[in-house]
Design an enzyme around this catalytic site. Structure first.
Site, PDB file in Angstrom:
ATOM      1  N   CYS A 288       0.871  -1.176   0.000  1.00  0.00           N
ATOM      2  CA  CYS A 288       0.000   0.000   0.000  1.00  0.00           C
ATOM      3  C   CYS A 288       0.907   1.224   0.000  1.00  0.00           C
ATOM      4  O   CYS A 288       2.110   1.113   0.226  1.00  0.00           O
ATOM      5  CB  CYS A 288      -0.863   0.037   1.254  1.00  0.00           C
ATOM      6  SG  CYS A 288      -1.893  -1.421   1.434  1.00  0.00           S
TER       7      CYS A 288
ATOM      8  N   ARG B 233       1.922   1.367  -5.853  1.00  0.00           N
ATOM      9  CA  ARG B 233       2.045   0.445  -4.735  1.00  0.00           C
ATOM     10  C   ARG B 233       0.728  -0.267  -4.407  1.00  0.00           C
ATOM     11  O   ARG B 233       0.700  -1.234  -3.645  1.00  0.00           O
ATOM     12  CB  ARG B 233       2.518   1.190  -3.483  1.00  0.00           C
ATOM     13  CG  ARG B 233       3.853   1.882  -3.657  1.00  0.00           C
ATOM     14  CD  ARG B 233       4.212   2.601  -2.391  1.00  0.00           C
ATOM     15  NE  ARG B 233       4.456   1.668  -1.318  1.00  0.00           N
ATOM     16  CZ  ARG B 233       5.608   1.078  -1.071  1.00  0.00           C
ATOM     17  NH1 ARG B 233       6.647   1.339  -1.834  1.00  0.00           N
ATOM     18  NH2 ARG B 233       5.736   0.231  -0.075  1.00  0.00           N
TER      19      ARG B 233
ATOM     20  N   TRP C 130      -3.752  -1.857  -1.474  1.00  0.00           N
ATOM     21  CA  TRP C 130      -3.708  -3.129  -2.191  1.00  0.00           C
ATOM     22  C   TRP C 130      -4.250  -4.135  -1.183  1.00  0.00           C
ATOM     23  O   TRP C 130      -3.586  -4.457  -0.196  1.00  0.00           O
ATOM     24  CB  TRP C 130      -2.275  -3.461  -2.592  1.00  0.00           C
ATOM     25  CG  TRP C 130      -2.152  -4.676  -3.467  1.00  0.00           C
ATOM     26  CD1 TRP C 130      -2.261  -4.732  -4.828  1.00  0.00           C
ATOM     27  CD2 TRP C 130      -1.889  -6.021  -3.037  1.00  0.00           C
ATOM     28  NE1 TRP C 130      -2.089  -6.024  -5.267  1.00  0.00           N
ATOM     29  CE2 TRP C 130      -1.865  -6.834  -4.191  1.00  0.00           C
ATOM     30  CE3 TRP C 130      -1.693  -6.622  -1.796  1.00  0.00           C
ATOM     31  CZ2 TRP C 130      -1.632  -8.208  -4.135  1.00  0.00           C
ATOM     32  CZ3 TRP C 130      -1.462  -7.985  -1.740  1.00  0.00           C
ATOM     33  CH2 TRP C 130      -1.426  -8.768  -2.905  1.00  0.00           C
TER      34      TRP C 130
ATOM     35  N   ASN D 107       0.318   0.145   6.140  1.00  0.00           N
ATOM     36  CA  ASN D 107       0.800  -0.684   5.045  1.00  0.00           C
ATOM     37  C   ASN D 107       1.452  -1.904   5.645  1.00  0.00           C
ATOM     38  O   ASN D 107       2.478  -1.784   6.318  1.00  0.00           O
ATOM     39  CB  ASN D 107       1.821   0.103   4.202  1.00  0.00           C
ATOM     40  CG  ASN D 107       2.588  -0.786   3.232  1.00  0.00           C
ATOM     41  OD1 ASN D 107       2.077  -1.822   2.811  1.00  0.00           O
ATOM     42  ND2 ASN D 107       3.792  -0.394   2.883  1.00  0.00           N
ATOM     43  N   GLY D 108       0.840  -3.081   5.443  1.00  0.00           N
ATOM     44  CA  GLY D 108       1.409  -4.296   6.017  1.00  0.00           C
ATOM     45  C   GLY D 108       0.290  -5.229   6.443  1.00  0.00           C
ATOM     46  O   GLY D 108      -0.859  -5.064   6.029  1.00  0.00           O
TER      47      GLY D 108
ATOM     48  N   GLU E 207      11.658 -13.965 -18.806  1.00  0.00           N
ATOM     49  CA  GLU E 207      11.281 -12.579 -18.525  1.00  0.00           C
ATOM     50  C   GLU E 207      10.263 -12.067 -19.557  1.00  0.00           C
ATOM     51  O   GLU E 207       9.311 -11.358 -19.206  1.00  0.00           O
ATOM     52  CB  GLU E 207      12.537 -11.698 -18.508  1.00  0.00           C
ATOM     53  CG  GLU E 207      12.295 -10.211 -18.333  1.00  0.00           C
ATOM     54  CD  GLU E 207      11.612  -9.815 -17.023  1.00  0.00           C
ATOM     55  OE1 GLU E 207      11.400 -10.678 -16.154  1.00  0.00           O
ATOM     56  OE2 GLU E 207      11.260  -8.632 -16.898  1.00  0.00           O
TER      57      GLU E 207
ATOM     58  N   LYS F 228       6.634 -10.609 -18.567  1.00  0.00           N
ATOM     59  CA  LYS F 228       6.189  -9.262 -18.979  1.00  0.00           C
ATOM     60  C   LYS F 228       4.821  -9.352 -19.629  1.00  0.00           C
ATOM     61  O   LYS F 228       3.932  -8.583 -19.322  1.00  0.00           O
ATOM     62  CB  LYS F 228       7.145  -8.621 -19.994  1.00  0.00           C
ATOM     63  CG  LYS F 228       8.469  -8.068 -19.532  1.00  0.00           C
ATOM     64  CD  LYS F 228       8.423  -6.985 -18.523  1.00  0.00           C
ATOM     65  CE  LYS F 228       8.223  -7.583 -17.175  1.00  0.00           C
ATOM     66  NZ  LYS F 228       9.047  -7.237 -16.085  1.00  0.00           N
TER      67      LYS F 228
ATOM     68  N   GLU G 102       1.947 -10.325 -17.285  1.00  0.00           N
ATOM     69  CA  GLU G 102       1.753  -9.274 -16.285  1.00  0.00           C
ATOM     70  C   GLU G 102       0.900  -8.114 -16.820  1.00  0.00           C
ATOM     71  O   GLU G 102       0.005  -7.638 -16.129  1.00  0.00           O
ATOM     72  CB  GLU G 102       3.154  -8.758 -15.922  1.00  0.00           C
ATOM     73  CG  GLU G 102       3.290  -8.120 -14.599  1.00  0.00           C
ATOM     74  CD  GLU G 102       4.740  -7.750 -14.307  1.00  0.00           C
ATOM     75  OE1 GLU G 102       5.606  -7.881 -15.188  1.00  0.00           O
ATOM     76  OE2 GLU G 102       5.002  -7.309 -13.190  1.00  0.00           O
TER      77      GLU G 102
ATOM     78  N   HIS H 212       9.087 -32.164 -24.199  1.00  0.00           N
ATOM     79  CA  HIS H 212       8.780 -32.944 -22.989  1.00  0.00           C
ATOM     80  C   HIS H 212       7.439 -32.526 -22.381  1.00  0.00           C
ATOM     81  O   HIS H 212       7.174 -32.804 -21.226  1.00  0.00           O
ATOM     82  CB  HIS H 212       9.913 -32.790 -21.971  1.00  0.00           C
ATOM     83  CG  HIS H 212      11.226 -33.254 -22.506  1.00  0.00           C
ATOM     84  ND1 HIS H 212      11.505 -34.584 -22.736  1.00  0.00           N
ATOM     85  CD2 HIS H 212      12.320 -32.570 -22.927  1.00  0.00           C
ATOM     86  CE1 HIS H 212      12.720 -34.693 -23.251  1.00  0.00           C
ATOM     87  NE2 HIS H 212      13.238 -33.482 -23.380  1.00  0.00           N
TER      88      HIS H 212
ATOM     89  N   LYS I 217       3.719  -2.873  -6.911  1.00  0.00           N
ATOM     90  CA  LYS I 217       5.141  -2.735  -7.237  1.00  0.00           C
ATOM     91  C   LYS I 217       6.042  -3.374  -6.182  1.00  0.00           C
ATOM     92  O   LYS I 217       6.966  -4.103  -6.511  1.00  0.00           O
ATOM     93  CB  LYS I 217       5.462  -1.245  -7.387  1.00  0.00           C
ATOM     94  CG  LYS I 217       6.882  -0.958  -7.824  1.00  0.00           C
ATOM     95  CD  LYS I 217       7.063  -1.234  -9.285  1.00  0.00           C
ATOM     96  CE  LYS I 217       8.436  -0.899  -9.780  1.00  0.00           C
ATOM     97  NZ  LYS I 217       8.706  -1.577 -11.059  1.00  0.00           N
TER      98      LYS I 217
END
Ligand code: AGP
Length: 621
Positions: free
Chosen positions: A2, A27, A88, A114-115, A494, A498, A501, A517, A616
């Site tokens: 947050c 955030r 968040w 925040n937490g 990556e 990306k 996401e 496989h 983030k």
């Protein structure tokens, strides 16, 4: 996860808080709120106020900051002392009622947090039995009620008592209408900084929130409590002992935290990569000579290294995978890479002569932090690679190597990734040089190539329209497989991360040789295969793998080396990257994949800077 901002000073704070929240929106962005101390004479909201007394006015709303702005448009909510929050959600859905700030029973204390309060259920039960009334489903709401219980006139002391009762993590900031000239705060394992302004002081989760007002900061450490007024800042430990700490000056500019004409932060940050790469090499690679004082290790210590562990999450773990290949190839030191979230649960082995490297752009990822604490408790020497000066991981490490990418606001890591890759190149060559396991000629060749990388990245960015045109053709595909071998494998992983996401399309990164496989079963006409196929030692093998998927009707996009005419016979689309040496193709091939994800996501109408469900800095486990 947050974002928090607070201001106490001479100015009106509504605009300061709303702007700060916008800068912190990366955030968390599922709800937001603001609380301000305002003079409330007479009767308001069914409460009778004494003349000249203060009340707390709150406005909060589900959705983004823009929704909060709409809510307060036309209202008189404003004052010189206020707090704000962008959420968040962890405990309780992202609704208006669960949005912060939360209040005590008498509406005299307002809190943003925040937490996660891990023991909130037990605390809530205790508080309810004492008559406290709860309105939300959040863990945070226990905080104002506990402060109410503990408050004997000085909220700072109540905060210190609170810290002794709660388990979990938190940056907590509180307003008290009974003491209207101060803000009280505390920190356990979630970032919190103090900004020192000219006409007031700030608290925030991150520097960009207040960069337009100040560049002078003090970092708050775990289990510290804070009292800020317009002209004073006091820091105390959990037992009330005063602490003095020198401020530091941030070298980030406010424009680096603004879009500066770009449509999105993600696009701006992709285009900033030549600069970020150059900055990260600056001072370390000078006229072909490599210096790495920050590593803080003697040649003897380096030569005696028997093992290196690298831990990281998400994109940073892909930089770690590249680092492993480079260090093992050039310095011949065995390297183990692990995702931080798995590391500490398996009773990890920390060898006597080992080095522990943590990669984290934010320096606040809780799993990475927990992993370095675990490794340290077993005697490991910790070197961290991070983009944020003074972050928790940086402060808990024996040595820090900063990436100088500038603040990254888009949730999706782009420029910090290429900066991390640069650090991996430099560290690997440095270790190779110090151990004497790579000859001078090869070292010179790599360093020379590194120095011209920013220009090569720029030349690809100048050609971004081509990637856009390819994205316009591919955005309707349902499945993307990113295939690579050797140095192309971290890039494939990556590239897939990306794309999923920011576009929410199903994407997988795979070692090309592993396709047969299992994953090849996914391949059909709805599949795009993105092959990382530069002219390197595994080029021919990659061609065979491309043939395999092509014959199963997949559409092929190849990221290949300029001048490679052969590849077009195997591919529906080709994007060419400049020629470089085998080990350096990683950094060149990721740039078009970042652009591809961006343009596909834009075609699908996604919010690339704030993708759904993501934040983030992941400060919860
Ligand atoms: C990258 O695009 C993601 N947002 C995410 O995977 C990120 O890399 C991860 O959360 C690790 O963050 P850190 O580097 O700040 O530790």
């Amino acid at each position: 996860m947050c974002g928090i901002i607070a201001y106490v000073g001479e100015k009106k704070c509504r605009g300061i808080i709303i702007n700060g929240l916008k800068r912190l929106e990366y955030r968390g962005y599922d709800s937001a709120g603001i609380a301000v101390l305002m003079k409330e004479d007479g009767k308001k909201n069914n409460r009778q106020f004494k003349p000249d007394s203060y009340g707390i006015r709150i406005a909060k709303q589900a959705g983004k900051i823009a929704e909060l702005e709409k809510l307060i448009k036309g209202s008189d909510i404003d004052g010189c002392v206020g707090i704000g929050h962008t959420r968040w959600a962890t405990h309780g859905a992202p609704t208006q009622i669960n949005a912060h700030p939360h209040m005590d029973c008498n509406s005299k204390i307002a809190v943003v947090h925040n937490g996660i309060i891990e023991n909130y259920a037990e605390l809530k039960e205790e508080l309810i039995s004492k008559g406290h009334k709860f309105v939300s489903e959040t863990d945070t709401e226990v905080i104002p009620h506990m402060l109410e219980e503990f408050n004997n006139g000085d909220l700072l002391i109540a905060m210190q008592k609170l810290l002794k009762r709660i388990k979990g993590s938190g940056a907590i900031v509180a307003l008290n209408s009974q003491v209207p000239d101060e803000i009280i705060a505390a920190r356990i394992a979630s970032p919190l900084i103090i900004g020192i302004g000219r006409d007031g002081n700030f608290l925030a989760s991150d520097m960009p929130a207040v960069l337009e007002h100040t560049k002078n900061f003090i970092i708050v450490n775990d289990f510290e409590t804070i009292r800020i007024k317009k002209d004073s800042i006091e820091i105390f430990d959990i037992d009330g002992k005063k602490i003095t700490r020198e401020p530091f000056k941030a070298n980030w500019s406010i424009t680096s935290a603004e879009k500066s004409g770009y449509e999105d932060f993600m696009l701006k940050e992709i285009f900033e990569q030549p600069f970020g790469v150059k900055e990260t090499m600056r001072g370390r690679l000078i006229e072909g000579q490599l210096d790495f004082k920050e590593l803080n290790m003697t040649s003897e210590q380096i030569r005696s290294l028997e093992k290196i562990h690298i831990i990281a999450c998400g994109t940073s773990s892909h930089a770690a995978l590249l680092g492993k290949q480079l260090i093992e190839k050039w310095a011949r030191i065995p390297v183990e890479v692990e995702v931080s979230s798995e590391y500490r649960y398996k009773d990890p082995i920390v060898e006597k002569n080992c080095l522990f490297i943590a990669i984290t752009q934010s320096g606040e990822t809780i799993d990475t932090l927990a992993a370095i604490r675990e490794a340290r408790s077993k005697g490991a020497r910790i070197v961290s690679i991070t983009n944020v000066v003074g972050s928790t991981v940086a402060r808990e490490s024996d040595a820090v190597i900063y990436t100088h990418a500038g603040p990254e606001i888009g949730v999706c890591a782009t420029k910090t990734f290429t900066a991390q890759m640069i650090v991996m190149y430099l560290v690997a060559i440095y270790l190779a040089k110090e151990t004497g396991r790579l000859d001078q000629e090869k070292i010179k060749e790599i360093l020379d190539e590194l120095e011209i990388l920013p220009n090569k990245i720029q030349s690809m960015l100048n050609n971004s329209e081509q990637i856009k045109r390819i994205a316009d053709q591919l955005y309707k595909y349902k499945t993307f497989l990113f295939l690579g071998r050797l140095f192309g494998l971290p890039v494939a992983l990556e590239g897939a991360l990306k794309l999923k996401e920011v576009s929410y399309i199903h994407a997988e990164g795979y070692a090309a040789g592993e396709m047969k496989h299992g994953p090849i079963a996914l391949t059909d006409t709805n599949t795009t295969v993105v092959s990382i196929v530069p002219r390197d030692s595994v080029y021919e093998k990659m061609l065979s793998n491309i043939e395999e998927v092509k014959s199963r009707n997949a559409t092929i996009l190849s990221i290949a080396t300029e001048g490679d005419i052969q590849i077009s016979r195997y591919s529906n689309y080709v994007f060419y990257v400049p020629k470089t040496i085998e080990e350096l193709y990683g950094i060149l091939t990721i740039v078009p994949l970042q652009l591809l994800s961006y343009y596909i996501a834009k075609n699908l109408g996604r919010n690339v800077d704030q993708p759904r469900n993501l934040a983030k800095s992941v400060t919860v486990e």
